[in-house]
Design a protein around this motif. Structure first.
Motif, mmCIF file in Angstrom:
data_model
loop_
_atom_site.group_PDB
_atom_site.id
_atom_site.type_symbol
_atom_site.label_atom_id
_atom_site.label_comp_id
_atom_site.label_asym_id
_atom_site.label_seq_id
_atom_site.Cartn_x
_atom_site.Cartn_y
_atom_site.Cartn_z
ATOM 1 N N LYS A 182 -22.719 -2.487 9.180
ATOM 2 C CA LYS A 182 -21.448 -1.977 8.247
ATOM 3 C C LYS A 182 -20.518 -3.034 7.906
ATOM 4 C CE LYS A 182 -18.597 1.925 7.632
ATOM 5 N NZ LYS A 182 -18.219 3.190 8.220
ATOM 6 N N GLU A 183 -20.157 -3.880 8.925
ATOM 7 C CA GLU A 183 -19.080 -4.915 8.853
ATOM 8 C C GLU A 183 -19.606 -5.891 7.845
ATOM 9 O OE1 GLU A 183 -18.161 -6.149 12.722
ATOM 10 O OE2 GLU A 183 -16.709 -4.390 13.045
ATOM 11 N N ALA A 184 -20.715 -6.203 8.206
ATOM 12 C CA ALA A 184 -21.420 -7.484 7.331
ATOM 13 C C ALA A 184 -21.459 -6.969 5.733
ATOM 14 C CB ALA A 184 -23.011 -7.882 7.892
ATOM 15 N N LYS A 185 -21.763 -5.743 5.531
ATOM 16 C CA LYS A 185 -22.059 -5.437 4.339
ATOM 17 C C LYS A 185 -20.684 -5.133 3.450
ATOM 18 C CE LYS A 185 -26.311 -2.500 5.354
ATOM 19 N NZ LYS A 185 -26.698 -1.277 5.649
ATOM 20 N N ASN A 186 -19.636 -4.630 4.413
ATOM 21 C CA ASN A 186 -18.440 -4.553 3.688
ATOM 22 C C ASN A 186 -17.685 -5.982 3.402
ATOM 23 O OD1 ASN A 186 -18.339 -1.760 4.232
ATOM 24 N ND2 ASN A 186 -17.446 -1.817 6.051
ATOM 25 N N MET A 187 -18.211 -7.011 4.430
ATOM 26 C CA MET A 187 -17.579 -8.429 3.906
ATOM 27 C C MET A 187 -18.191 -8.925 2.709
ATOM 28 S SD MET A 187 -17.197 -11.623 6.310
ATOM 29 C CE MET A 187 -15.642 -10.697 7.173
ATOM 30 N N VAL A 188 -19.602 -8.720 2.524
ATOM 31 C CA VAL A 188 -20.439 -8.888 1.429
ATOM 32 C C VAL A 188 -19.594 -8.051 0.047
ATOM 33 C CG1 VAL A 188 -22.466 -8.827 -0.163
ATOM 34 C CG2 VAL A 188 -22.334 -9.439 2.591
ATOM 35 N N ALA A 189 -19.381 -6.982 0.181
ATOM 36 C CA ALA A 189 -18.763 -6.293 -1.046
ATOM 37 C C ALA A 189 -17.175 -6.889 -1.367
ATOM 38 C CB ALA A 189 -18.417 -4.717 -0.489
ATOM 39 N N ASP A 190 -16.391 -7.247 -0.015
ATOM 40 C CA ASP A 190 -15.158 -7.833 -0.493
ATOM 41 C C ASP A 190 -15.147 -9.202 -1.111
ATOM 42 O OD1 ASP A 190 -14.099 -5.518 0.744
ATOM 43 O OD2 ASP A 190 -13.815 -6.438 2.852
ATOM 44 N N ARG B 141 -8.442 -20.739 -4.008
ATOM 45 C CA ARG B 141 -9.279 -21.496 -5.082
ATOM 46 C C ARG B 141 -9.785 -23.124 -4.686
ATOM 47 N NH1 ARG B 141 -9.835 -21.005 -10.452
ATOM 48 N NH2 ARG B 141 -10.302 -22.876 -11.592
ATOM 49 N N GLY B 142 -10.933 -23.123 -4.551
ATOM 50 C CA GLY B 142 -11.776 -24.293 -4.408
ATOM 51 C C GLY B 142 -11.800 -24.325 -2.828
ATOM 52 N N LYS B 143 -11.687 -23.292 -2.020
ATOM 53 C CA LYS B 143 -11.774 -23.380 -0.552
ATOM 54 C C LYS B 143 -12.904 -22.089 -0.158
ATOM 55 C CE LYS B 143 -7.345 -25.680 0.212
ATOM 56 N NZ LYS B 143 -6.133 -25.337 1.254
ATOM 57 N N PRO B 144 -14.134 -22.391 -0.004
ATOM 58 C CA PRO B 144 -14.978 -21.405 0.088
ATOM 59 C C PRO B 144 -14.653 -20.818 1.634
ATOM 60 C CG PRO B 144 -16.358 -23.141 0.098
ATOM 61 C CD PRO B 144 -14.454 -23.649 -0.337
ATOM 62 N N VAL B 145 -13.520 -20.532 2.258
ATOM 63 C CA VAL B 145 -13.277 -20.002 3.563
ATOM 64 C C VAL B 145 -14.016 -18.614 3.764
ATOM 65 C CG1 VAL B 145 -11.651 -19.369 5.143
ATOM 66 C CG2 VAL B 145 -11.056 -21.477 3.553
ATOM 67 N N ARG B 146 -13.851 -17.782 2.844
ATOM 68 C CA ARG B 146 -14.529 -16.605 2.834
ATOM 69 C C ARG B 146 -16.098 -16.821 3.403
ATOM 70 N NH1 ARG B 146 -12.299 -11.747 0.630
ATOM 71 N NH2 ARG B 146 -9.839 -12.331 -0.045
ATOM 72 N N LEU B 147 -16.752 -17.523 2.687
ATOM 73 C CA LEU B 147 -18.259 -17.814 2.819
ATOM 74 C C LEU B 147 -18.458 -18.140 4.508
ATOM 75 C CD1 LEU B 147 -19.701 -19.705 -0.382
ATOM 76 C CD2 LEU B 147 -19.798 -17.218 0.381
ATOM 77 N N LYS B 148 -17.495 -19.049 5.199
ATOM 78 C CA LYS B 148 -17.696 -19.483 6.329
ATOM 79 C C LYS B 148 -17.594 -18.060 7.059
ATOM 80 C CE LYS B 148 -16.178 -24.057 6.158
ATOM 81 N NZ LYS B 148 -15.135 -24.860 6.816
ATOM 82 N N GLN B 149 -16.721 -17.251 6.890
ATOM 83 C CA GLN B 149 -16.342 -16.153 7.525
ATOM 84 C C GLN B 149 -17.554 -15.223 7.370
ATOM 85 O OE1 GLN B 149 -12.803 -14.650 5.945
ATOM 86 N NE2 GLN B 149 -11.382 -16.109 7.035
ATOM 87 N N LEU B 150 -18.017 -15.269 6.191
ATOM 88 C CA LEU B 150 -19.353 -14.258 6.012
ATOM 89 C C LEU B 150 -20.375 -14.817 6.586
ATOM 90 C CD1 LEU B 150 -20.637 -11.975 4.305
ATOM 91 C CD2 LEU B 150 -20.908 -13.642 2.283
ATOM 92 N N GLN B 151 -20.564 -15.873 6.676
ATOM 93 C CA GLN B 151 -21.840 -16.674 7.404
ATOM 94 C C GLN B 151 -22.008 -16.219 8.874
ATOM 95 O OE1 GLN B 151 -21.931 -20.583 6.542
ATOM 96 N NE2 GLN B 151 -22.469 -20.321 4.500
ATOM 97 N N GLN B 152 -20.673 -16.297 9.541
ATOM 98 C CA GLN B 152 -20.598 -16.014 10.959
ATOM 99 C C GLN B 152 -20.602 -14.340 11.090
ATOM 100 O OE1 GLN B 152 -20.161 -18.124 13.226
ATOM 101 N NE2 GLN B 152 -20.403 -16.426 14.759
#
Length: 406
Positions: free
Chosen positions: A40-48, A61-72
């Motif tokens: 559920k947490e992973a799905k919510n992060m994908v939705a966010d 902007r220009g910093k894909p920090v969210r993707l690193k958190q999503l990958q983890q």
């Protein structure tokens, strides 16, 4: 255990249900109670992340920090199906459990993965669906060297993004369909693969190597610096309505479009083409006539200057002639003929430039070094330079990078 079961059989069904529930808890894998929460947490992060890109990436902007958190977060997800899939409007995530010792490669396509059996998938609401461009990734068996990893299972994370804002460099680069494909292997840095990863991007445009190039994202070294797109280690091939990228590592990939200047209007292009053809034809005819007249003359001048002029005129004739013939030869649609024409056109142009340099060198000897200048076999040596150096450059280009000529 048999004693408890015998009691459960003699007593009410409530005890039987309680016994079966406790047995299920004891037999399920360790940490299975946490599976639903982490999913559920992973799905919510994908939705966010989807909402974040839908709003135009207002921050970071220009910093894909969210993707690193999503990958983890995706690495923490556990599942018993073949893969764990979450699909939203601007992002698709896929997590695969692979066994390094038996891994034989993996093909991931946008057409086949969405509704394949064995997926633990979550799809967006149909009201938000949009038409997506087709894409695919093929991972070779060399992705996980058999002797390197001791883990029984590893997670392979694949992410598809459709956004113009998340990976933005200082040049405001434009990407093909704003499509970005990324992949990471759990706790492993994948580089210098013996067999490349193949990424395909479908499109409906007219593209070639001069207008579209496969690139990957390089993060900025400093906290405040933007990243950039690089093509090092990636090869670009163009098929019918498909761009094929072959890269030797794992990261985020895209097709970088090179913005060309404003095209010339058809009303202006036709007169310019006519003027170019007439001008080149007159130049080629005049050069050929002058050279033939010199060769047919009974009293040929022994002056070195005239001979150098004739060589320059010969180079100009070759340049204009190859330019005039390039368009009809290109219509033949022969690969070797196209490359040969391009190589010869390049050679003729280099010959013109080289003979112009020879003219300058000879003029220097006439004006500066006036007396006591004698070079044995002077014209022969100049011919070796004027015709030989361009040939050496073209042959070297064909050997080192044959695709440079088309």
């Amino acid at each position: 255990m048999s004693y408890i079961w015998s009691i459960a059989r003699r007593d009410s069904p409530l005890w039987t249900g309680l016994f079966l529930y406790l047995a299920a808890l004891l037999l399920q894998p360790a940490g299975a109670q946490e599976w639903p929460r982490k999913r559920k947490e992973a799905k919510n992060m994908v939705a966010d992340t989807d909402d974040y890109m839908e709003k135009g990436c207002p921050a970071l902007r220009g910093k894909p920090v969210r993707l690193k958190q999503l990958q983890q977060k995706l690495l923490e997800v556990s599942f018993q199906e073949d893969n764990f899939t979450v699909i939203y409007r601007n992002i698709q995530t896929f997590v695969f459990n692979i066994k390094p010792q038996t891994f034989r490669g993996l093909n991931l396509s946008s057409n086949s993965i969405l509704f394949a059996p064995g997926n633990a998938s979550t799809l967006e609401s149909k009201s938000r669906e949009k038409k997506r461009t087709q894409h695919s990734m093929r991972f070779p068996a060399a992705l996980v060297p058999k002797g390197r990893s001791r883990a029984a299972e590893m997670k392979l994370i694949c992410v598809y993004l459709n956004t113009p804002c998340l990976f933005q460099d200082g040049k405001n680069s434009s990407l093909l369909n704003n499509d970005i494909l990324g992949a990471t292997l759990e706790n492993t840095s994948v580089t210098n693969l013996s067999e490349p990863v193949e990424i395909r991007f479908w499109h409906n445009k007219t593209l070639d190597n001069s207008s579209a190039t496969c690139v990957f994202w390089v993060e900025g070294t400093d906290n405040g610096s933007l990243g950039n797109w690089s093509s090092a280690g990636c090869r670009t091939s163009h098929e019918h309505k498909v761009v094929l990228c072959q890269c030797e590592h794992l990261t985020y990939f895209a097709v970088l479009l090179k913005i060309s200047s404003t095209p010339i209007a058809e009303a202006i292009l036709a007169p310019l083409t006519y003027i170019s053809m007439v001008g080149c034809s007159v130049s080629a005819a005049a050069s050929l006539f002058t050279v033939l007249h010199y060769l047919a003359s009974r009293k040929k001048s022994r002056d070195y200057t005239t001979k150098i002029h004739m060589n320059l005129l010969g180079a100009l004739f070759l340049l204009n002639g190859s330019f005039l013939l390039s368009e009809p030869l290109a219509a033949v649609r022969s690969t070797w003929l196209c490359k040969g024409t391009a190589a010869f056109l390049h050679y003729a142009l280099l010959c013109c430039l080289t003979w112009m340099a020879v003219e300058g060198f000879h003029l220097y000897l006439l004006l500066i070094k006036v007396y006591n200048v004698y070079i044995r076999r002077y014209v022969l040596k100049l011919c070796a330079v004027g015709w030989g150096l361009p040939a050496l450059a073209v042959v070297s280009t064909l050997i080192i990078k044959e695709e440079a000529y088309g």
